[in-house]
Structure formats: C-alpha cells, structure tokens
Design a protein around this motif. Structure first.
Motif, short mmCIF file in Angstrom:
data_model
loop_
_atom_site.label_atom_id
_atom_site.label_comp_id
_atom_site.label_asym_id
_atom_site.label_seq_id
_atom_site.Cartn_x
_atom_site.Cartn_y
_atom_site.Cartn_z
N LEU A 25 0.82 -1.08 -0.08
CA LEU A 25 0.03 -0.09 0.06
C LEU A 25 0.91 1.18 -0.03
CD1 LEU A 25 -2.66 -0.96 2.39
CD2 LEU A 25 -2.95 -0.27 0.04
N CYS A 26 1.84 1.18 0.77
CA CYS A 26 3.01 2.45 0.82
C CYS A 26 3.42 2.65 -0.63
CB CYS A 26 4.00 2.25 1.78
SG CYS A 26 3.54 2.18 3.69
N ASP A 27 3.75 1.55 -1.22
CA ASP A 27 4.25 1.75 -2.69
C ASP A 27 3.37 2.38 -3.92
OD1 ASP A 27 6.66 0.86 -1.83
OD2 ASP A 27 6.60 -1.03 -2.58
N GLU A 28 2.27 1.70 -3.56
CA GLU A 28 1.14 2.08 -4.52
C GLU A 28 0.39 3.43 -4.46
OE1 GLU A 28 -1.65 -0.19 -6.18
OE2 GLU A 28 -0.85 -2.20 -5.95
N LEU A 29 0.53 3.79 -2.75
CA LEU A 29 -0.11 5.09 -2.61
C LEU A 29 0.76 6.26 -2.65
CD1 LEU A 29 -2.95 3.81 -0.20
CD2 LEU A 29 -3.16 4.37 -2.57
N GLY A 30 2.19 5.65 -2.45
CA GLY A 30 3.11 6.62 -2.52
C GLY A 30 3.22 7.55 -1.10
N VAL A 31 2.89 6.78 0.09
CA VAL A 31 2.86 7.67 1.39
C VAL A 31 3.75 6.45 2.48
CG1 VAL A 31 0.64 8.47 1.05
CG2 VAL A 31 0.66 5.98 2.00
N SER A 32 3.98 7.07 3.53
CA SER A 32 4.84 6.72 4.44
C SER A 32 4.07 5.40 5.05
CB SER A 32 5.25 7.45 5.49
OG SER A 32 4.22 7.76 6.34
N ARG A 33 4.77 4.53 5.95
CA ARG A 33 4.18 3.38 6.44
C ARG A 33 3.25 3.93 7.45
NH1 ARG A 33 6.83 -2.40 7.47
NH2 ARG A 33 6.32 -2.48 5.31
N SER A 34 3.98 4.89 8.23
CA SER A 34 3.20 5.39 9.57
C SER A 34 1.75 5.94 9.26
CB SER A 34 4.00 6.66 10.27
OG SER A 34 4.12 7.58 9.30
N VAL A 36 0.12 4.95 6.52
CA VAL A 36 -0.96 3.84 6.10
C VAL A 36 -1.43 3.22 7.49
CG1 VAL A 36 -0.96 1.53 5.28
CG2 VAL A 36 0.04 3.24 4.10
N ARG A 37 -0.62 2.94 8.38
CA ARG A 37 -0.96 2.46 9.69
C ARG A 37 -2.19 3.52 10.28
NH1 ARG A 37 4.82 0.31 12.33
NH2 ARG A 37 5.04 -1.67 10.84
N GLU A 38 -1.97 4.62 10.45
CA GLU A 38 -2.92 5.51 11.11
C GLU A 38 -4.13 5.56 10.31
OE1 GLU A 38 -4.38 8.62 13.67
OE2 GLU A 38 -2.96 7.09 13.56
N ALA A 39 -3.94 5.40 9.07
CA ALA A 39 -5.54 5.33 8.17
C ALA A 39 -6.03 4.06 8.37
CB ALA A 39 -4.87 5.51 6.67
N ILE A 40 -5.26 2.79 8.62
CA ILE A 40 -5.97 1.80 8.78
C ILE A 40 -6.60 1.74 10.07
CG2 ILE A 40 -5.48 -0.73 9.13
CD1 ILE A 40 -5.61 0.08 6.41
N ARG A 41 -5.97 2.35 11.17
CA ARG A 41 -6.59 2.30 12.43
C ARG A 41 -7.79 3.10 12.35
NH1 ARG A 41 -7.18 5.63 16.44
NH2 ARG A 41 -5.91 7.42 15.28
N LYS A 42 -8.07 4.05 11.69
CA LYS A 42 -9.18 4.90 11.60
C LYS A 42 -10.33 4.31 10.90
CE LYS A 42 -6.90 9.40 11.96
NZ LYS A 42 -6.88 10.73 11.57
N LEU A 43 -9.84 3.62 9.57
CA LEU A 43 -10.83 2.82 8.98
C LEU A 43 -11.41 1.71 9.58
CD1 LEU A 43 -9.00 3.14 5.26
CD2 LEU A 43 -11.05 4.27 6.05
N GLU A 44 -10.58 0.90 10.12
CA GLU A 44 -10.94 -0.05 11.12
C GLU A 44 -12.18 0.42 11.94
OE1 GLU A 44 -9.17 -4.26 13.38
OE2 GLU A 44 -8.12 -2.22 13.36
#
Length: 224
Positions: A25-34, A36-44
């Motif tokens: 996801l980091c590679d595809e979206l061009g964003v940092s792992r942190s 992605v993790r924050e976004a996943i936490r909110k989306l969960e």
C-alpha cells in the motif's frame, strides 16, 4: 485515509476481499508506513477495513454500527433533554417508514408473509401480558424494509431502531399501557402491505409510532 478508500473503489473490492499488505500500500499510494497504519486504524474503527492478525487486511463489512454508537452517545450527552432526543429519533424512524411505504406495498402486494403474521401474533400475545417485544419488533421492520430493495434504507432504518432502543432504557419510561395498540398497528402494517394498500400502510405506520410519541410528549409537557 482517503487514498485507501479511493484504492478500494478503484480496484472494485467488495466486503471480505483482501487488501495488500502495508508495504504494498505504501508503494502503490506513495505514502509512508506510519501514514498507512494511522489510516488503517481509523478505517478499522469505521468498519471500512478489517484487520485479522496473522491473516492480513480485508475490506470491512461497512456496518453502520459506528453510526449507532455515535448517535446513541450523542443523544445522551448533547445537553438536550433525553426525552427530546428520543422524540427526534421516533420522528426519523416514522419518516423512513412512511417514505418506504410505496416500495414496501409494491413488493409485498399479493404475497403471503407467514413470518410477518407470526411475529404480529407473538407481539399481540406479549402485549396482552404486558411484556415488551423488541426482538420481534426489529425482525418485523427488517423484513418489511428489506422488501423495498434499498439496502441503504434498510440499514439506516435498522440503525435508527437500535439508537431508539439504546436511548429508551435510560429514561425509565413505561410504555406498557400502549403495547396492545402498538402490536395491533404492526398487524395492520403487515396486512395493508400484503394488500398493496399504500394509504392504509401509511396510516398504520402513523398509528404504530403514535403511542410512544404521545407518552414522550406528555412527559415533556409535565416537565415544562
């Protein structure tokens, strides 16, 4: 967060389908792992993404449960009288049921609905004994609104029912005197839906909500 939602839409992913791992996801979206993790936490938390430890990430069931929790909590903490909040929720439920009347009656016209009639019989029996019938009530409304073929409407109506039932016990409000009237209104809703009688169905919906609305309005008047 928006980038992951856009990814799900762009890829046409459905509930339960797997998502790539964090690195991908980091590679595809061009964003940092942190990020992605924050976004996943909110989306969960919003039930848009589901994380199964040891298995991976999946598109969530997108339940309206977070909406139910938020509205229930807001209704009991926003500074308004709890009875006023309950009256607001009753009005929203009534509007949804009235708005669905045409679709429900069109779908059920001329059909046999033994489960609906069984539920109304059980409600009448419970009402005569002075007992609530919440489980039968939500199943009854779910069957009716699912028949309209509008998934969002059905989910929203069920969510408002849950908000209603979350607020009601907090108020120590007795509705036993009008249980029979409410149960009979459910029966009328079922019969008029099967007859395809839109006007009769709408009248039954109004009658269904009238007892609890009247009780709440009386309490509010006494407190004024």
């Amino acid at each position: 967060m928006d980038a992951i939602k856009s990814y799900i839409i762009r890829k046409g992913l459905k509930s339960g389908e797997p998502l790539p791992n964090e690195a991908t996801l980091c590679d595809e979206l061009g964003v940092s792992r942190s990020s992605v993790r924050e976004a996943i936490r909110k989306l969960e938390a919003l039930r848009i993404v589901s994380v199964a430890h040891g298995k991976g990430m999946f598109v969530g069931d997108m339940s309206l449960e977070p909406l139910v929790e938020t509205l229930s909590f807001r209704a009991m903490t926003d500074g308004k009288n709890d009875l006023s909040n309950l009256l607001d929720v009753i009005e929203v439920r009534r509007i949804l049921d009235l708005g669905a009347a045409g679709a429900v009656c069109a779908a059920m016209r001329g059909t046999d609905q033994p489960r609906l009639l069984e539920l109304t019989d059980r409600m009448m029996e419970a009402a005569r004994q002075g007992r609530q019938f919440m489980d039968d009530d939500i199943e009854f409304h779910s069957i009716l609104l699912r028949s309209a073929g509008n998934q969002v409407l059905s989910q929203l109506a069920n969510s408002m029912w849950l908000v209603h039932m979350a607020i009601l016990p907090q108020l120590d409000l007795s509705v036993s005197d009008d249980l029979v009237r409410s149960a009979q209104a459910h029966r009328d809703m079922a019969v008029t839906a099967m007859d395809g009688d839109v006007d009769g169905y709408r009248a039954a919906v109004i009658e269904h909500y009238a007892p609890i609305a009247s009780i709440v309005e009386t309490y509010l008047a006494q407190q004024a």
